[in-house]
Enzyme design. Structure first.
Site, PDB file in Angstrom:
ATOM      1  N   ASP A   1       0.862  -1.224   0.000  1.00 14.60           N
ATOM      2  CA  ASP A   1       0.000   0.000   0.000  1.00 14.60           C
ATOM      3  C   ASP A   1       0.890   1.262   0.000  1.00 14.60           C
ATOM      4  OD1 ASP A   1      -2.373  -1.401  -0.132  1.00 14.60           O
ATOM      5  OD2 ASP A   1      -2.430  -1.640   2.038  1.00 14.60           O
ATOM      6  N   THR A   2       0.451   2.278  -0.533  1.00 12.64           N
ATOM      7  CA  THR A   2       1.363   3.323  -1.005  1.00 12.64           C
ATOM      8  C   THR A   2       0.647   4.655  -1.145  1.00 12.64           C
ATOM      9  OG1 THR A   2       2.560   1.648  -2.239  1.00 12.64           O
ATOM     10  CG2 THR A   2       2.865   3.909  -2.959  1.00 12.64           C
ATOM     11  N   VAL A   3       1.411   5.751  -1.084  1.00 15.07           N
ATOM     12  CA  VAL A   3       0.860   7.047  -1.477  1.00 15.07           C
ATOM     13  C   VAL A   3       1.701   7.593  -2.627  1.00 15.07           C
ATOM     14  CG1 VAL A   3      -0.131   7.627   0.772  1.00 15.07           C
ATOM     15  CG2 VAL A   3       2.208   8.357   0.244  1.00 15.07           C
TER      16      VAL A   3
ATOM     17  N   SER B   1       6.064   4.710   0.635  1.00 10.20           N
ATOM     18  CA  SER B   1       5.243   3.558   1.008  1.00 10.20           C
ATOM     19  C   SER B   1       5.846   2.779   2.161  1.00 10.20           C
ATOM     20  CB  SER B   1       5.110   2.625  -0.200  1.00 10.20           C
ATOM     21  OG  SER B   1       4.428   1.434   0.122  1.00 10.20           O
TER      22      SER B   1
END
Length: 528
Positions: A349-351, A368
């Site tokens: 999951d990441t931005v 992330s």
């Protein structure tokens, strides 16, 4: 142009700068920095730090980052801020540990966090601020609190069991044993203190002293291998991007250990077809994109690793011969089954955020901790969620991506940038774990083949082949479901939307910046 009779978002425009992130607060603070004279590098680091507070399940200072930096003159360079396995993770240890895989929630999945060193390096090379200034917004929010936005609340609620199993996670990321509710204000006093140490002491405030010592002690108590020397030796790498031409433009990605190469391979396959003759939402478009990604994925899993460990070069994987050989395996009337068996071996999951400043510098930035809350291991005193990037290693000795001492794992996070006629044309990224190369391919098709604007290119309904099935979002038309199934795809409804994304386009004809922000997240694009 969007249909104003149905829900949707309009493109954001600006002339003096723009920011697009997955959190409204991160976008606003980035713009505030631009408005006060900071540049895109300053704003990107400040926004990334804010996202560690507003989306703590997706990103944090215990994770990694990558960035592409594009200048007004069209030059683009990259920074690889991914951390490494401990020096003690050697073959003797691996044999004695008898691991068949690196489990995502295990202590051995924790690699050295590379983000803070990369933040400092990026600011030193391209910024006008230091960490002390750039971290001020995040420190303020960590102390005063932030309301939990809808998508964040939804994601967080799925992680309660894993968080409850760890002392630090229970303390810092649960409220009376539960996830925060939508709109509920969350404060992070321990993380605020840690950020203040980093602000005061720079990168050594993280990798040494009490913070570094606690990270090592927390992992050691669980059988981890990382040492203070491993943390101290962490250093981001400046890299030359890899690229391919597509639809008259050039797509640039971070080289391995990043998996942007996967997107480039898939685009090279699609170049062998006349994509423009198929409709943007046609069965043929979806079929070809899915098949190209399935084939590119085989090469990803076989070959992508830390560059020095690869036995096949990126240039070989991006060759015309590779593209034509793979394209020949695609049948327009039937899905490829077991693609691994059709490609011979050679002799989530990441931005993501992007910022452009008044001088035309563009930063494509991704940060992330991998899975939601990373490894699920959180340091009790400093409040750091430690990433689980090591889960991307394999344990097969001799494989290019086998875990090893001081080695970087294959990485899913990939910022992107497009260059057209020698100038930066678009800075974009699509977060979402393994989906990211598919997301990049989709945005490239939507924008440069089908002519969608940046917001439409992000909003477009997505499909993704994974583990023998093709998962499709609710927005994919039922006729496409049936058409793909008729071609032999095992079509199922996606349980969750695929990632999110941000994009900023240089509209040079009109002298403006055009930005988009994916509806799948809580953020937005705003211009000055």
């Amino acid at each position: 142009m969007r249909n104003f009779q149905i829900p949707g978002r309009s493109v954001a425009y600006g002339t003096q700068g723009m920011a697009a992130t997955s959190s409204p607060l991160a976008t606003l603070f980035a713009l505030e920095i631009l408005r006060n004279g900071g540049n895109a590098a300053d704003a990107a680091i400040a926004a990334s730090a804010v996202l560690c507070i507003t989306e703590p399940h997706m990103t944090g200072i215990g994770g990694d980052c990558f960035a592409l930096i594009g200048k007004r003159d069209g030059t683009i360079e990259g920074i690889n801020g991914s951390g490494r396995a401990g020096r003690r993770a050697d073959a003797d240890w691996l044999k004695s540990a008898r691991l068949t895989s690196i489990e995502p929630r295990s202590v051995h999945a924790v690699t050295v966090p590379g983000a803070i060193d990369a933040w400092a390096a990026l600011l030193a090379r391209h910024g006008t601020m230091d960490l002390q200034e750039a971290l001020k917004p995040a420190i303020k929010l960590a102390e005063e609190g932030v309301p939990t936005t809808p998508r964040v609340a939804s994601d967080w609620a799925q992680e309660v069991a894993d968080l409850a199993a760890d002392e630090g996670a229970r303390l810092h990321y649960l409220v009376d044993g539960r996830a925060p509710r939508q709109g509920e204000v969350m404060r992070y006093p321990a993380l605020a203190r840690t950020l203040k140490l980093i602000a005061a002491k720079g990168r050594d405030g993280f990798y040494a002293g009490e913070v570094g010592e606690e990270i090592v002690a927390t992992l050691k108590a669980r059988g981890g291998l990382l040492t203070l020397d491993d943390l101290a030796e962490t250093k981001a790498s400046w890299v030359e991007p890899i690229s391919t031409s597509f639809a008259g433009v050039e797509l640039l990605e971070i080289p391995p250990n990043g998996s942007g190469l996967t997107a480039l391979i898939a685009l090279n396959i699609l170049k062998q077809f006349d994509m423009a003759k198929y409709g943007v939402s046609s069965i043929e478009r979806y079929h070809l994109q899915i098949e190209a990604m399935k084939l590119a994925w085989v090469l990803r899993n076989r070959h992508i690793a830390e560059r020095a460990a690869m036995t096949v070069t990126p240039e070989e994987l991006l060759s015309d011969k590779t593209a034509t050989d793979l394209a020949a395996l695609i049948d327009m009337k039937r899905a490829v089954v077991n693609p691994e068996n059709k490609i011979p071996m050679p002799g989530s999951d990441t931005v993501y955020l992007t910022v452009v400043d008044r001088d035309g510098m563009a930063v494509s930035f991704i940060n992330s901790i991998y899975w939601a809350f990373g490894s699920g291991i959180v340091t009790p005193k400093s409040g750091i969620a430690l990433q689980n990037r090591g889960a991307n290693f394999v344990t097969e000795i001799g494989h290019p991506n086998c875990i090893g001492p001081g080695k970087r794992p294959l990485h899913t996070i990939i910022p992107a940038m497009v260059r057209a006629q020698g100038q930066v044309d678009m800075s974009f990224g699509v977060m979402g774990g393994a989906f990211q190369p598919m997301g990049h391919v989709g945005v490239m098709l939507n924008r440069y083949v089908y002519g969608l604007d940046v917001q439409e290119a992000l909003d477009f309904a997505r499909a993704f082949p994974e583990e023998g099935r093709v998962e499709v979002e609710a927005g994919v038309d039922e006729a496409v479901h049936k058409g793909l199934a008729a071609l032999g795809h095992d079509v199922v409804a996606a349980a969750d939307p695929f990632g999110g994304g941000q994009a900023i386009l240089f509209d040079r004809a009109q002298g403006v910046l055009a930005g988009g922000s994916d509806f799948r997240k809580d953020g937005l694009a705003l211009g000055l």
